[in-house]
Design an enzyme around this catalytic site. Structure first.
Site, mmCIF file in Angstrom:
data_model
loop_
_atom_site.group_PDB
_atom_site.id
_atom_site.type_symbol
_atom_site.label_atom_id
_atom_site.label_comp_id
_atom_site.label_asym_id
_atom_site.label_seq_id
_atom_site.Cartn_x
_atom_site.Cartn_y
_atom_site.Cartn_z
ATOM 1 N N SER A 32 -9.505 -0.803 7.209
ATOM 2 C CA SER A 32 -9.089 -0.809 5.768
ATOM 3 C C SER A 32 -8.283 -2.038 5.527
ATOM 4 C CB SER A 32 -8.155 0.345 5.557
ATOM 5 O OG SER A 32 -8.890 1.344 6.024
ATOM 6 N N LYS A 35 0.878 -1.172 0.101
ATOM 7 C CA LYS A 35 0.087 -0.139 -0.024
ATOM 8 C C LYS A 35 1.053 1.394 0.002
ATOM 9 C CE LYS A 35 -3.847 1.828 2.604
ATOM 10 N NZ LYS A 35 -4.764 1.609 3.945
ATOM 11 N N SER A 89 -9.318 1.591 3.128
ATOM 12 C CA SER A 89 -8.439 2.136 2.003
ATOM 13 C C SER A 89 -7.617 1.506 1.381
ATOM 14 C CB SER A 89 -7.838 3.511 2.931
ATOM 15 O OG SER A 89 -7.023 2.760 3.817
#
Length: 575
Positions: A166, A68, A142
């Site tokens: 997330s 990420k 996210s």
């Protein structure tokens, strides 16, 4: 090549070639913010092959990692979903470096909801990340790109972060596994903070075994993360064989869509069929605590993290929804923040009382699976609702393991979480394994000691509950050398006594080996009744382990049952 702990037999370079073929095949450019050139990744994979050839043990050899893009990888830009914010770090995040040291290879940096603020995967200037199964639907955020990279078969391991859910919501919407360990177990060194006190690094994988193995390698304190934590001395290393699991009452599930409500009921029924005891409880205290993350003053931590940048950035650099959330947090007050911290202390105590007597609570991961168009039309309400069952977890210092539940009637993925108190991560993993249909899972935490048992503490015997109570983990059947004799003692409950007589003066005796914490072993020693003792037991395979024995004077007056080779065989002949 070495197969590693995960049984991977594909060469690292061949795995890279397959990944880039898959990237071209699926044509999902929005998954990536920075995708490394294939020749660079191939070179890293070749280096892994050389290390294997040199005899280096690499448990993650050649597995590919999607990171990420709010997590640092040296030499690759970190954008947090905002090009104007970007910087290029010189140091790799501690947890990612641990994966690389274990033989994993980084593919690149993945798309995310900007500044890790969102559960939908659409709040990015790099474009919405489409769902891996149905591109009209959201991927979940996210950590959207990392989850989709795994679900599409590009990456073996996806790294996300999780403050509000997330690392779990994207797992649910893609039908994969997400591990959100206890806060501080995996260091967040090298992570752009969202809410520094409540951020966690998370792992995605298609199966529980791979996810836990990666998380175990990432785990462990690091001095560069002042919030990283060492597991306690009494850590639980296993769930009971018949766990007690709480589930929400029907009135706690009103936010669930109808398909999800029906799928949850079938998932709960499957857990009962696996041997778990399931009890409905009122989880309102958890749901109320979840509101503190965004509705209270704790959101000020988001402004503390990136508020100065957001205040000075151009409008074009920011997702308007994310910018609105962060800017609004500037107006929280010190007294308001203190009041919410006090409310959290109260909520944590209430949650502890609520879950006392249960090994964990099973929850839906999220409430629904909306389309991208629906979220773009209503970016706040849907996102808020999707965090109903995830937002409280880090606030209350709990761990969660997200796995697929029973699919909906239409065949769509439906995800659930096993949520447990801090440092009961392995209990959540073991319960989740039942839902995943997995017989065994790797251990997240290492053990401090081993204990060999030969009688009443064997699985299925009257005192086995004492091992379950301290979270001891079954490590397999064992046999002693032929230096031991076994006797039936006159005790309540009946138990055998194992005594060492010397090589060739006895027979191999069958027992079981358990892994346990230091405090667990200490509790056994402190409560050990006469004539039992703990001693070094010599095993047939050459090891010496701590195990139950008895005093010589008790053994010589008891019935010798060595000929049966073990306590259970002796009990069988008694009928």
């Amino acid at each position: 090549m070495s197969a590693g702990i995960l049984g991977n037999t594909t060469s690292p370079t061949a795995r890279v070639a397959a990944a880039y073929h898959r990237i071209a095949e699926v044509d999902r450019p929005e998954v990536w913010i920075t995708l490394r050139p294939e020749h660079e990744v191939t070179a890293d994979a070749a280096a892994v092959q050389q290390r294997l050839a040199a005899g280096v043990e690499l448990p993650l050899a050649g597995l590919l990692v999607a990171v990420k893009d709010n997590v640092d990888v040296a030499g690759l830009p970190t954008t947090a979903g905002c090009p104007e914010f970007a910087y290029t770090p010189e140091v790799t995040a501690c947890a990612i470096e641990r994966l690389i040291s274990a033989g994993a290879v980084v593919l690149g940096k993945t798309n995310l909801d900007q500044f890790a603020t969102g559960l939908v995967g659409t709040r990015s200037l790099y474009g919405p990340v489409r769902n891996a199964i149905d591109p009209e639907l959201v991927s979940g955020g996210s950590s959207s790109g990392s989850a989709v990279a795994v679900a599409l078969g590009i990456a073996d391991i996806g790294i996300g972060t999780d403050t509000a859910g997330s690392g779990r919501v994207p797992a649910a919407l893609q039908g994969i596994v997400g591990i959100k360990a206890t806060l501080g177990v995996i260091p967040v060194h090298g992570v752009v903070p969202a809410c520094a006190d409540f951020d966690a690094l998370t792992v995605f994988a298609v199966d529980l075994e791979r996810a836990v193995a990666a998380a175990a390698i990432m785990a462990g304190p690091d001095p560069r993360d002042p919030r990283s934590r060492t597991r306690p001395a009494d850590v639980l290393l296993a769930a009971p064989r018949q766990p007690k699991v709480a589930v929400p009452r029907a009135d706690n599930l009103t936010t669930l869509s109808a398909p999800y409500r029906e799928a949850f009921a079938r998932t709960v029924a499957g857990l009962v069929d696996s041997g778990a005891t399931v009890t409905e409880i009122d989880i309102s205290v958890l749901l109320d605590a979840a509101l503190l993350l965004y509705d209270g003053a704790i959101v000020a931590e988001r402004f503390a993290a990136v508020g100065a940048f957001v205040s000075s950035a151009s409008a074009e650099a920011l997702d308007p929804t994310v910018a609105g959330i962060i800017r609004a947090a500037e107006h929280t007050t010190g007294p308001g923040f203190a009041a919410d911290l006090d409310a959290l202390v109260t909520a944590r105590a209430a949650a502890k009382t609520l879950l006392d007597g249960y090994d964990g609570v099973l929850l839906p991961t999220t409430t629904e699976h909306p389309t991208i168009a629906a979220v773009q039309a209503d970016p706040l309400t849907i996102n808020r609702r999707m965090g109903t069952f995830t937002n409280f977890c880090n606030l209350l210092d709990m761990a969660a393991v997200a796995v697929p539940g029973s699919p909906t009637a239409q065949g769509s993925p439906f995800g659930v979480m096993v949520v447990v108190p801090a440092f009961a991560d392995q209990v959540a993993i073991d319960i989740a394994a039942r839902l995943a249909g997995t017989d065994s899972t790797p251990a997240l935490f290492g053990h401090d000691a081993e204990l060999a048992v030969f009688g009443a503490h064997l699985r299925g015997q009257p005192l086995f509950w004492q091992l379950e109570q301290i979270g001891a983990r079954f490590a397999g059947e064992i046999r002693t050398t032929d230096a031991y004799r076994l006797t039936a003692l006159d005790t309540t409950p009946p138990k055998p006594g194992l005594v060492r007589y010397g090589p060739g003066k006895g027979a191999p005796i069958v027992g079981e080996l358990f892994q346990l914490s230091a405090a667990g072993l200490g509790s056994f020693l402190a409560a050990l009744p006469a004539p039992m003792a703990l001693a070094g037991i010599e095993l047939e395979d050459g090891r010496t382990v701590v195990g139950f024995a008895c005093t010589y004077d008790a053994a010589v007056t008891a019935t010798d049952i060595t000929e049966f080779g073990g306590w259970k065989k002796y009990l069988e002949q008694l009928g």
